[in-house]
Design a protein around this motif. Structure first.
Motif, PDB file in Angstrom:
ATOM      1  N   LEU A 123       0.720  -1.199   0.167  1.00  0.00           N
ATOM      2  CA  LEU A 123      -0.002  -0.057   0.047  1.00  0.00           C
ATOM      3  C   LEU A 123       1.020   1.300  -0.155  1.00  0.00           C
ATOM      4  N   LEU A 124       2.117   1.193   0.062  1.00  0.00           N
ATOM      5  CA  LEU A 124       3.120   2.429   0.318  1.00  0.00           C
ATOM      6  C   LEU A 124       3.808   2.258  -1.064  1.00  0.00           C
ATOM      7  N   GLY A 125       3.358   1.453  -2.008  1.00  0.00           N
ATOM      8  CA  GLY A 125       4.028   1.368  -3.514  1.00  0.00           C
ATOM      9  C   GLY A 125       4.618  -0.040  -3.778  1.00  0.00           C
ATOM     10  N   SER A 126       4.405  -0.474  -4.881  1.00  0.00           N
ATOM     11  CA  SER A 126       4.705  -1.693  -5.364  1.00  0.00           C
ATOM     12  C   SER A 126       5.952  -1.858  -5.694  1.00  0.00           C
ATOM     13  N   ALA A 127       6.985  -0.880  -5.750  1.00  0.00           N
ATOM     14  CA  ALA A 127       8.591  -1.104  -5.654  1.00  0.00           C
ATOM     15  C   ALA A 127       9.210  -0.990  -4.581  1.00  0.00           C
ATOM     16  N   GLY A 128       8.615  -0.705  -3.741  1.00  0.00           N
ATOM     17  CA  GLY A 128       9.053  -0.639  -2.334  1.00  0.00           C
ATOM     18  C   GLY A 128      10.125   0.435  -2.147  1.00  0.00           C
ATOM     19  N   THR A 129      10.269   1.405  -2.981  1.00  0.00           N
ATOM     20  CA  THR A 129      11.291   2.508  -2.654  1.00  0.00           C
ATOM     21  C   THR A 129      10.953   3.578  -2.076  1.00  0.00           C
ATOM     22  N   LEU A 130      11.834   4.260  -1.300  1.00  0.00           N
ATOM     23  CA  LEU A 130      11.634   5.557  -0.663  1.00  0.00           C
ATOM     24  C   LEU A 130      10.671   6.672  -1.735  1.00  0.00           C
ATOM     25  N   ALA A 131      11.208   6.742  -2.897  1.00  0.00           N
ATOM     26  CA  ALA A 131      10.386   7.654  -3.814  1.00  0.00           C
ATOM     27  C   ALA A 131       9.104   7.414  -3.981  1.00  0.00           C
ATOM     28  N   GLN A 132       8.694   6.085  -4.115  1.00  0.00           N
ATOM     29  CA  GLN A 132       7.191   5.849  -4.225  1.00  0.00           C
ATOM     30  C   GLN A 132       6.653   6.158  -2.978  1.00  0.00           C
ATOM     31  N   GLU A 133       7.191   5.449  -1.762  1.00  0.00           N
ATOM     32  CA  GLU A 133       6.530   5.686  -0.561  1.00  0.00           C
ATOM     33  C   GLU A 133       6.175   7.089  -0.354  1.00  0.00           C
ATOM     34  N   SER A 134       7.344   7.973  -0.638  1.00  0.00           N
ATOM     35  CA  SER A 134       6.819   9.386  -0.386  1.00  0.00           C
ATOM     36  C   SER A 134       6.056  10.124  -1.397  1.00  0.00           C
ATOM     37  N   LEU A 135       5.857   9.729  -2.481  1.00  0.00           N
ATOM     38  CA  LEU A 135       4.871   9.967  -3.529  1.00  0.00           C
ATOM     39  C   LEU A 135       3.367   9.470  -3.150  1.00  0.00           C
ATOM     40  N   VAL A 136       3.340   8.229  -2.541  1.00  0.00           N
ATOM     41  CA  VAL A 136       1.940   7.978  -1.969  1.00  0.00           C
ATOM     42  C   VAL A 136       1.686   8.809  -0.787  1.00  0.00           C
ATOM     43  N   LEU A 137       2.775   9.124   0.129  1.00  0.00           N
ATOM     44  CA  LEU A 137       2.109   9.874   1.252  1.00  0.00           C
ATOM     45  C   LEU A 137       1.919  11.360   0.689  1.00  0.00           C
ATOM     46  N   SER A 138       2.304  11.970  -0.156  1.00  0.00           N
ATOM     47  CA  SER A 138       2.214  13.312  -0.894  1.00  0.00           C
ATOM     48  C   SER A 138       0.458  13.335  -1.384  1.00  0.00           C
ATOM     49  N   TYR A 139       0.248  12.257  -2.020  1.00  0.00           N
ATOM     50  CA  TYR A 139      -1.310  12.037  -2.256  1.00  0.00           C
ATOM     51  C   TYR A 139      -2.294  12.040  -1.066  1.00  0.00           C
ATOM     52  N   VAL A 140      -1.717  11.226  -0.170  1.00  0.00           N
ATOM     53  CA  VAL A 140      -2.507  10.891   1.103  1.00  0.00           C
ATOM     54  C   VAL A 140      -2.491  12.077   1.693  1.00  0.00           C
ATOM     55  N   SER A 141      -1.383  12.919   1.900  1.00  0.00           N
ATOM     56  CA  SER A 141      -1.948  14.217   2.507  1.00  0.00           C
ATOM     57  C   SER A 141      -2.676  15.043   1.900  1.00  0.00           C
ATOM     58  N   PHE A 142      -2.520  15.126   0.547  1.00  0.00           N
ATOM     59  CA  PHE A 142      -3.496  16.204  -0.309  1.00  0.00           C
ATOM     60  C   PHE A 142      -4.713  15.766  -0.137  1.00  0.00           C
ATOM     61  N   ALA A 143      -4.944  14.465  -0.032  1.00  0.00           N
ATOM     62  CA  ALA A 143      -6.423  14.134  -0.083  1.00  0.00           C
ATOM     63  C   ALA A 143      -7.282  14.376   1.417  1.00  0.00           C
ATOM     64  N   ASN A 144      -6.204  14.034   2.486  1.00  0.00           N
ATOM     65  CA  ASN A 144      -6.667  14.386   3.956  1.00  0.00           C
ATOM     66  C   ASN A 144      -6.760  15.952   4.330  1.00  0.00           C
ATOM     67  N   GLN A 145      -5.694  16.601   3.812  1.00  0.00           N
ATOM     68  CA  GLN A 145      -5.548  17.995   4.369  1.00  0.00           C
ATOM     69  C   GLN A 145      -5.977  18.942   3.490  1.00  0.00           C
ATOM     70  N   GLU A 146      -6.216  18.588   1.957  1.00  0.00           N
ATOM     71  CA  GLU A 146      -6.729  19.602   1.229  1.00  0.00           C
ATOM     72  C   GLU A 146      -8.017  19.222   0.336  1.00  0.00           C
ATOM     73  N   PHE A 147      -8.086  17.985  -0.020  1.00  0.00           N
ATOM     74  CA  PHE A 147      -9.204  17.576  -0.976  1.00  0.00           C
ATOM     75  C   PHE A 147     -10.431  17.476   0.063  1.00  0.00           C
ATOM     76  N   LEU A 148     -10.541  16.764   1.098  1.00  0.00           N
ATOM     77  CA  LEU A 148     -11.596  16.680   1.966  1.00  0.00           C
ATOM     78  C   LEU A 148     -12.133  18.061   2.743  1.00  0.00           C
ATOM     79  N   PRO A 149     -11.206  18.698   3.233  1.00  0.00           N
ATOM     80  CA  PRO A 149     -11.492  19.935   3.708  1.00  0.00           C
ATOM     81  C   PRO A 149     -12.189  20.953   2.866  1.00  0.00           C
ATOM     82  N   THR A 150     -11.796  20.971   1.689  1.00  0.00           N
ATOM     83  CA  THR A 150     -12.239  21.801   0.502  1.00  0.00           C
ATOM     84  C   THR A 150     -13.837  21.281   0.106  1.00  0.00           C
ATOM     85  N   LEU A 151     -13.795  20.053  -0.083  1.00  0.00           N
ATOM     86  CA  LEU A 151     -15.232  19.425  -0.484  1.00  0.00           C
ATOM     87  C   LEU A 151     -16.227  19.580   1.010  1.00  0.00           C
ATOM     88  N   ALA A 152     -15.613  19.558   2.252  1.00  0.00           N
ATOM     89  CA  ALA A 152     -16.461  19.443   3.208  1.00  0.00           C
ATOM     90  C   ALA A 152     -17.029  20.855   3.445  1.00  0.00           C
TER      91      ALA A 152
END
Length: 231
Positions: free
Chosen positions: A86-115
């Motif tokens: 769930l943190l990236g199929s390649a298991g790299t730090l770069a992928q994990e960081s990219l996953v977390l950037s989308y997660v942060s966007f959804a939780n901190q920007e996307f949901l509060p804006t929609l709300a």
């Protein structure tokens, strides 16, 4: 031996749903303790147990762990005994960081804006979000701009990071589902085929279908009128 975890929240809450999906993907069993802050259900007891939560859900309790904040909980469960990458199929730090950037966007920007758009329109709450016509309209405008950008980002990709579903897809799709439940009617869905195709892929993923067998989709955008408060 299975680890005994308790998740505090309620089924229709998007952040609670996200954690339940992560647990389902990783084969982790969660007990659920009902907390519905805006209806006052078990809120006081919950805040005593998790004082820094300020009444916001979800939270996770288990052997040696007492965690609030959705991202922290999702990250912990994804790393506990990872099977679904769930943190990236390649298991790299770069992928994990990219996953977390989308997660942060959804939780901190996307949901509060929609709300800002849908939350003041939800009826039947004992502690409703403050209603102001102009504020709801501004929330709608900001949401539609953000959703158009998401349509572009999702264009040409099956999954947001790598070649399999990750936390990025879970967070983005579940947040979008909240808009689809209340304000994003058929007209919007027809005009955004890319976002809807991604939503359908996530929706049909086994871990999601297990937690949410049926998503509620509004047919017509909810009117911008003040809902009734439950006394």
């Amino acid at each position: 031996m299975a680890i005994d975890f308790t998740l505090y929240g309620y089924d229709d809450n998007p952040r609670t749903r996200i954690i339940k999906i992560v647990a389902a993907a990783e084969g982790i069993t969660l007990n659920q303790s009902l907390v519905v802050p805006r209806k006052g259900i078990n809120k006081a007891a919950y805040m005593k147990l998790f004082p820094l939560s300020q009444g916001k859900i979800p939270a996770l309790k288990g052997p040696g762990v007492m965690i609030t904040e959705t991202i922290a909980i999702a990250y912990y469960l994804s790393k506990l005994n990872p099977k679904s990458h769930l943190l990236g199929s390649a298991g790299t730090l770069a992928q994990e960081s990219l996953v977390l950037s989308y997660v942060s966007f959804a939780n901190q920007e996307f949901l509060p804006t929609l709300a800002r758009w849908f939350l003041p329109l939800i009826p039947g709450l004992t502690d409703p979000a403050p209603y102001n016509y102009e504020a709801v309209e501004e929330g709608k405008r900001a949401s539609l701009v953000l959703l158009d950008k998401l349509e572009v980002v999702l264009s040409g990709v099956e999954w947001l990071v790598g070649n399999s579903p990750t936390l990025a897809d879970i967070f983005v799709a579940i947040v979008l589902s909240r808009g689809l439940q209340w304000v994003l009617g058929k007209e919007w869905r027809d005009a955004h085929p890319v976002a809807m195709a991604h939503f359908e892929r996530v929706k049909n993923w086994k871990a999601v279908a297990q937690v949410i067998p049926d998503f509620k989709l509004v047919e017509v955008e909810s009117p911008n009128v003040q809902p009734e408060k439950v006394i």
